[in-house]
Write an enzyme that holds these catalytic residues in place. Structure first.
Site, PDB file in Angstrom:
ATOM      1  N   GLU A  36      -7.836  -5.122  -0.653  1.00 18.06           N
ATOM      2  CA  GLU A  36      -8.390  -5.892  -1.769  1.00 18.06           C
ATOM      3  C   GLU A  36      -8.362  -7.405  -1.542  1.00 18.06           C
ATOM      4  OE1 GLU A  36      -9.953  -4.055  -3.400  1.00 18.06           O
ATOM      5  OE2 GLU A  36      -8.931  -2.438  -4.440  1.00 18.06           O
ATOM      6  N   HIS A  42       0.841  -1.201   0.000  1.00 14.71           N
ATOM      7  CA  HIS A  42       0.000   0.000   0.000  1.00 14.71           C
ATOM      8  C   HIS A  42       0.865   1.235   0.000  1.00 14.71           C
ATOM      9  CE1 HIS A  42      -3.201   2.808   1.139  1.00 14.71           C
ATOM     10  NE2 HIS A  42      -4.010   1.891   0.656  1.00 14.71           N
TER      11      HIS A  42
HETATM   12  N1  COA Z   1       4.133  -7.427  -4.661  1.00  9.20           N
HETATM   13  C1  COA Z   1       5.462  -7.398  -4.877  1.00  9.20           C
HETATM   14  N2  COA Z   1       6.232  -6.283  -4.750  1.00  9.20           N
HETATM   15  C2  COA Z   1       5.587  -5.167  -4.387  1.00  9.20           C
HETATM   16  C3  COA Z   1       4.215  -5.126  -4.144  1.00  9.20           C
HETATM   17  C4  COA Z   1       3.492  -6.309  -4.293  1.00  9.20           C
HETATM   18  N3  COA Z   1       2.167  -6.362  -4.080  1.00  9.20           N
HETATM   19  N4  COA Z   1       3.858  -3.867  -3.803  1.00  9.20           N
HETATM   20  C5  COA Z   1       4.986  -3.120  -3.840  1.00  9.20           C
HETATM   21  N5  COA Z   1       6.017  -3.907  -4.200  1.00  9.20           N
HETATM   22  C6  COA Z   1       7.398  -3.495  -4.354  1.00  9.20           C
HETATM   23  C7  COA Z   1       7.569  -2.731  -5.659  1.00  9.20           C
HETATM   24  O1  COA Z   1       7.884  -3.598  -6.720  1.00  9.20           O
HETATM   25  C8  COA Z   1       8.685  -1.785  -5.330  1.00  9.20           C
HETATM   26  O2  COA Z   1       9.898  -2.441  -5.491  1.00  9.20           O
HETATM   27  P1  COA Z   1      11.127  -1.729  -6.267  1.00  9.20           P
HETATM   28  O3  COA Z   1      11.437  -0.525  -5.410  1.00  9.20           O
HETATM   29  O4  COA Z   1      12.173  -2.764  -6.308  1.00  9.20           O
HETATM   30  O5  COA Z   1      10.585  -1.352  -7.613  1.00  9.20           O
HETATM   31  C9  COA Z   1       8.490  -1.505  -3.834  1.00  9.20           C
HETATM   32  O6  COA Z   1       7.704  -2.566  -3.320  1.00  9.20           O
HETATM   33  C10 COA Z   1       7.765  -0.226  -3.581  1.00  9.20           C
HETATM   34  O7  COA Z   1       6.603  -0.222  -4.355  1.00  9.20           O
HETATM   35  P2  COA Z   1       5.975   1.076  -4.953  1.00  9.20           P
HETATM   36  O8  COA Z   1       5.400   0.759  -6.311  1.00  9.20           O
HETATM   37  O9  COA Z   1       6.890   2.234  -4.842  1.00  9.20           O
HETATM   38  O10 COA Z   1       4.817   1.315  -3.951  1.00  9.20           O
HETATM   39  P3  COA Z   1       3.560   2.167  -4.225  1.00  9.20           P
HETATM   40  O11 COA Z   1       3.291   2.920  -3.008  1.00  9.20           O
HETATM   41  O12 COA Z   1       3.613   2.936  -5.483  1.00  9.20           O
HETATM   42  O13 COA Z   1       2.510   0.990  -4.474  1.00  9.20           O
HETATM   43  C11 COA Z   1       0.670  -0.352  -4.615  1.00  9.20           C
HETATM   44  C12 COA Z   1       1.391   0.720  -3.795  1.00  9.20           C
HETATM   45  C13 COA Z   1      -0.674  -0.675  -3.950  1.00  9.20           C
HETATM   46  C14 COA Z   1       0.389   0.184  -6.017  1.00  9.20           C
HETATM   47  C15 COA Z   1       1.540  -1.617  -4.712  1.00  9.20           C
HETATM   48  O14 COA Z   1       1.798  -2.109  -3.434  1.00  9.20           O
HETATM   49  C16 COA Z   1       0.922  -2.700  -5.596  1.00  9.20           C
HETATM   50  O15 COA Z   1       1.077  -2.646  -6.812  1.00  9.20           O
HETATM   51  N6  COA Z   1       0.199  -3.706  -4.995  1.00  9.20           N
HETATM   52  C17 COA Z   1      -0.413  -4.728  -5.777  1.00  9.20           C
HETATM   53  C18 COA Z   1      -1.730  -4.233  -6.378  1.00  9.20           C
HETATM   54  C19 COA Z   1      -2.807  -4.065  -5.335  1.00  9.20           C
HETATM   55  O16 COA Z   1      -2.997  -4.896  -4.471  1.00  9.20           O
HETATM   56  N7  COA Z   1      -3.519  -2.941  -5.444  1.00  9.20           N
HETATM   57  C20 COA Z   1      -4.583  -2.583  -4.528  1.00  9.20           C
HETATM   58  C21 COA Z   1      -4.170  -1.403  -3.704  1.00  9.20           C
HETATM   59  S1  COA Z   1      -5.268  -1.126  -2.358  1.00  9.20           S
END
Ligand code: COA
Length: 376
Positions: free
Chosen positions: A313, A255
């Site tokens: 989710e 998140h």
């Molecule tokens: N599975 C694997 N790795 C994950 C991850 C996940 N669910 N969520 C984050 N990461 C990793 C990213 O790959 C990133 O790694 P990197 O720095 O090597 O590229 C790191 O954690 C930080 O992620 P980041 O994209 O900067 O975090 P964010 O704050 O932008 O992302 C989400 C938040 C929700 C978009 C992200 O956690 C995600 O894509 N989750 C899966 C989709 C999901 O469940 N969405 C519903 C949200 S309520």
């Protein structure tokens, strides 16, 4: 002086809000001061929306009036039905149908009474989604019933059958849990739109488009597919390892704000547990809990510096599936709830508006000179 660069606006606050309070480090959420676990299991969705819009819980008369006002605006016109019929025929995703339906369903909105417009917008969401779904099934839409609450009527319009109390309670908990959540991406979209002096329907339409993405509201469908697959193979660890080794994200985890387990996961987990233990597929629920444990351990091994835990989710998928919401409608059902937050935020923004207009850092070419087309 150049503005500081914040891709994704992480850590940037652009508004004051009285609607929801998130503590990302501790994993707490309160709506208008009510802890989410207390509100979600007790309120009717109409009470949650009234609370968001008015800052306090309704009295019994206010509740009855508000419920009646919403139910009086549920009908959609034949023109809107025609749009939804075509969207269904072309097998457009439910969120596309909702976006088109919301824009079309509000032709009569006058923009003279904001309160009335808000109620109209909230009231038609379930009708649009259910009508689209009926057409997708090759069936005629079910006329909304005024005597049913917002939640029960949505379930009724999907199937034409009166839902059980357990179904209504499960879905009501879900709708209350996700109605508002700070300045998430779709709510931000809604606030940006009204910050320009534009209208409520435009704001909500933009928010629907924003919620559709898999990084926001589009995750629960893939979560369910993942859990079903793992339930069949029985090999959660292999699934998680393969996903992470392939550099893919595990849906339902991580998140932007929480560095702890999303507090909404706990609320939805208990609601789902009640549902599955009382007659649902208890083995599937147990397998999902086991998957969560395995995935959380492997995520922390994979990325020890970033706390990646269960987000809203994960149990959304399990609860909505248990209640009988089709997977293709998970995100649209999220929208049916979140429209309460979008409209409350839009009104809050309008009340104390400043145009939202960030800046960008230019990193493109410079010092170029024009070449006539014949010489290129
Ligand atoms: N599975 C694997 N790795 C994950 C991850 C996940 N669910 N969520 C984050 N990461 C990793 C990213 O790959 C990133 O790694 P990197 O720095 O090597 O590229 C790191 O954690 C930080 O992620 P980041 O994209 O900067 O975090 P964010 O704050 O932008 O992302 C989400 C938040 C929700 C978009 C992200 O956690 C995600 O894509 N989750 C899966 C989709 C999901 O469940 N969405 C519903 C949200 S309520």
């Amino acid at each position: 002086m150049t503005d500081s660069l914040n891709p994704g606006l992480e850590g940037v606050a652009v508004a004051e809000t009285r609607l929801s309070q998130i503590n990302g480090g501790q994993g707490n959420l309160a709506i208008r001061g009510f802890p989410i676990d207390e509100l979600a299991g007790n309120a009717r969705y109409e009470e949650t929306v009234f609370l968001l819009l008015n800052g306090r819980l309704p009295t019994s008369t206010e509740y009855a009036d508000f419920r009646d006002e919403l139910s009086s605006h549920r009908q959609i016109s034949e023109e809107v039905q025609a749009v939804l019929r075509r969207a269904a025929r072309e097998e457009k995703p439910a969120m596309d149908a909702l976006r088109m339906g919301v824009a079309a369903a509000n032709l009569g909105v006058t923009e003279q009474d904001q309160g009335e417009d808000v109620r109209r917008v909230i009231a038609v969401f379930p009708t649009i989604v259910a009508t689209y779904w009926r057409y997708r099934q090759g069936k005629e839409p079910v006329t909304p019933r005024d005597d049913l609450g917002h939640t029960a009527n949505y379930l009724y319009m999907l199937t034409g059958e009166e839902p059980s109390e357990a179904q209504v309670a499960g879905l009501e908990t879900y709708l209350n849990t996700v109605a508002d959540h700070g300045l998430n991406a779709s709510t931000f979209s809604a606030r940006v739109v009204v910050s320009t002096g534009s209208d409520l329907v435009s704001a909500v339409t933009a928010a629907v488009g924003t919620l559709k993405g898999p990084l926001h509201g589009g995750a629960p469908g893939p979560v369910l597919e993942m859990l079903r697959e793992v339930y069949e193979t029985g090999d959660a660890e292999r699934y998680v390892r393969e996903t992470l080794d392939a550099g893919e994200r595990l849906m339902g985890f991580g998140h932007r704000v929480y560095r702890a387990r999303d507090p909404r996961a706990a609320v939805l987990e208990s609601a789902a547990k009640r549902f599955y233990i009382d007659g649902g597929d208890a083995d599937f629920f147990d397998a999902a809990q086991e998957f969560e444990d395995i995935a959380t351990d492997l995520l922390s091994e994979h990325m020890p510096d970033r706390q990646l835990e269960t987000n809203v989710e994960f149990y959304t998928a399990i609860l909505l599936d248990g209640v009988g919401i089709p997977k293709d409608l998970f995100t649209a059902t999220f929208a049916i709830s979140r429209v309460g937050g979008w409209t409350a935020h839009a009104l809050e923004q309008m009340d104390d508006n400043r145009l939202i207009r960030p800046s960008s850092h230019y990193v493109g070419d410079t010092q170029r000179s024009w070449t006539p087309v014949a010489e290129r």
